[in-house]
Design an enzyme around this catalytic site. Sequence first.
Site, PDB file in Angstrom:
ATOM      1  N   SER A  34       1.040  -1.303  -0.219  1.00 24.82           N
ATOM      2  CA  SER A  34      -0.055  -0.235  -0.091  1.00 24.82           C
ATOM      3  C   SER A  34       1.139   1.338   0.171  1.00 24.82           C
ATOM      4  CB  SER A  34      -1.025  -0.198   1.276  1.00 24.82           C
ATOM      5  OG  SER A  34      -1.598  -1.249   1.278  1.00 24.82           O
ATOM      6  N   GLU A  55       2.866  -0.583  15.387  1.00 24.62           N
ATOM      7  CA  GLU A  55       3.237   0.725  15.184  1.00 24.62           C
ATOM      8  C   GLU A  55       3.105   1.327  16.002  1.00 24.62           C
ATOM      9  OE1 GLU A  55      -0.502  -0.155  14.637  1.00 24.62           O
ATOM     10  OE2 GLU A  55      -0.798  -0.528  12.521  1.00 24.62           O
ATOM     11  N   PHE A  80      -2.710   5.484  11.630  1.00 24.82           N
ATOM     12  CA  PHE A  80      -1.827   4.863  12.276  1.00 24.82           C
ATOM     13  C   PHE A  80      -0.224   4.721  12.522  1.00 24.82           C
ATOM     14  CE2 PHE A  80      -4.700   1.878   9.869  1.00 24.82           C
ATOM     15  CZ  PHE A  80      -5.518   1.716  10.843  1.00 24.82           C
ATOM     16  N   HIS A 106      -2.656   7.087   3.012  1.00 26.45           N
ATOM     17  CA  HIS A 106      -4.030   6.792   2.515  1.00 26.45           C
ATOM     18  C   HIS A 106      -4.990   8.003   4.222  1.00 26.45           C
ATOM     19  CE1 HIS A 106      -3.149   3.200   0.806  1.00 26.45           C
ATOM     20  NE2 HIS A 106      -4.044   2.719   0.368  1.00 26.45           N
ATOM     21  N   ASP A 114     -12.644   1.891   2.384  1.00 24.70           N
ATOM     22  CA  ASP A 114     -12.788   1.416   3.944  1.00 24.70           C
ATOM     23  C   ASP A 114     -13.226   2.699   5.050  1.00 24.70           C
ATOM     24  OD1 ASP A 114     -11.317  -0.802   3.214  1.00 24.70           O
ATOM     25  OD2 ASP A 114      -8.955   0.415   3.813  1.00 24.70           O
TER      26      ASP A 114
END
Lengths: 311, 281
Positions: A34, A55, A80, A106, A114
């Site tokens: 991604s 993370e 995140f 994102h 999502d």
Amino acid sequence: MEMKDTRSGFGAGLTELGRKNPDVVALCADLTGSLKMNDFQDENPERFFQIGIAEANMIGIAAGMTIGGKIPFTGTFANFSTSRVYDQIRQSVAYSGKNVKICASHAGITLGEDGATHQVLEDIGMMKMLPHMVVINTCDYNQTKAATIAIADYIGPVYLRFGRPKVPNFTSSDQKFEIGKALHLKEGNDVTIFATGHLVWEALEAAKTLESEGISAEVINLHTIKPLDNDAILKAVANTKCVVTAEEHMLNGGLGDSIAQLLSRKNPTPIEMVGMDDCFGESGPPMKLMEKYGIDRNAIVDSAKKVITRK
Amino acid sequence: MPNITKLNNLVKQIRRDIVRMVHANSSGHPGGSLGCTEYLTALYFDVMNHNTDFIMDAKGEDVFFLSNGHISPVFYSVLARCGYFDVAELATFRKLDSRLQGHPTTHEGLEGIRMASGSLGQGLSNAIGAALTKKLNNDDSIVYTLHGDGELQEGQCWEAFMYASGKNVDNLIATIDYNKKQIDGSLDDVLPLGNLTAKLEAFDWLVLEEKEGNNLEAIIKTLNKAKELSGQGKPVAIILHTEMGNGVDYMMGTHKWHGSAPNDEQLLNALSQNPETLGDY
């Protein structure tokens, strides 16, 4: 117009860094594909660290890796990269003054289907509140690639924000990215539109519409939210005397908020803001979401017309 | 062979530093500091290869991360007594314009500190990062850490435990200050850790348990054993049984001195139990 995703610009920039800077290391929390980090990983397996879905650990490890001279680039989704690990960034990176580059894909509502769990719209605010944190939100593939390469030469913590969808790749492929330097994209006399990230293209399109209606709009790309290019903003406002800000972010804490603070102190000026107005997003196609939540060229046009009447 | 008499003198002086620093501000954390005095003395004065001419990058030397930053009094005292900075600066602890903040920070440029700590649970991740960079730099030095046992209630610790063994970070020795007490009471009352040895072994660490965590010779022996086990593919944990408040009788056997400072009378009592050896700051 070529359509490319900004995250691929990050991937390309990271790959180039891997070839020319042996101190650059990359960390990822199970989103390598991604984030488009595969090429870096393939070419530099010893300098790529797959952390897993952890993370907080990733940010802590990145901070530790700076001790001994490495330049860590962390990669995961913007949500995140920030809200999930705010305290880790605050203590281990920002307060400890570590040379970590937090690279966040994102971001915003254009993450799309999502839905709101993943659509962080507060990240710029969180990051800009941390002392000495540089905050960058790039507008297209070329600019994201250039920014990725540039931040490796800056010593200190950086938050680099980019996105998922394919968007027009309209800036120069050989640009040199300068942190904190506003970019004038279009001259105009009636209103200044300050935009960041995906909204820069929307601002240019809005300016065309305004032009066709006899309104001359100046468009400035503020890719760096912190440090803000105060001089460029004040100079522009001195001429047009009204402002529209545009961003894929909450109105609270975003670019518009920073500009409003500056103007209220230095040169009180009518301002309208395009952004998310204190609500969560939802699932849907990215551009449809932008339209529904009023974060697009139409909203910029309406805001420009409104703010001009307030001069 | 370590000079135990010399180290014991250091321990007594460091205890005096700790109680005086905390008393002077009526704030700070004496209990855990006293409990880890022997460990940090052993580490810095015998076990670690380190350079008091402080360079952040620490190439070619061992490094230490204090994850439970609230025991800063013992850390500051040990660093000063080593020679990282003047012992006179201990008098500035927690005061305005001091480099000796309540919790350790790099922000003020204090020699010997490589990472801010205080918000718990982050130090093992930091240490893993430093250990990975040492491997990239072909530096065979060791990274040491210290953690509170209550601190292990933070989830990030377990992310880090999983990573370190899963990715063979074997130049890492993490010590758990196992005093079984935390600020609200006993560990078992607040949130039991259960069988800590079994948990760490299940996370695929090599685990050493030292029951005499306030005995210098025992600590040094265990740390040296941990060093021998390093470099064999797995990280090493030491579960160090300590006594919170060790060396000051009225602070022992209770959690009450975790974050409380002694008054004037209590200070004198503590000092009388630990006569001056190397000179007060």
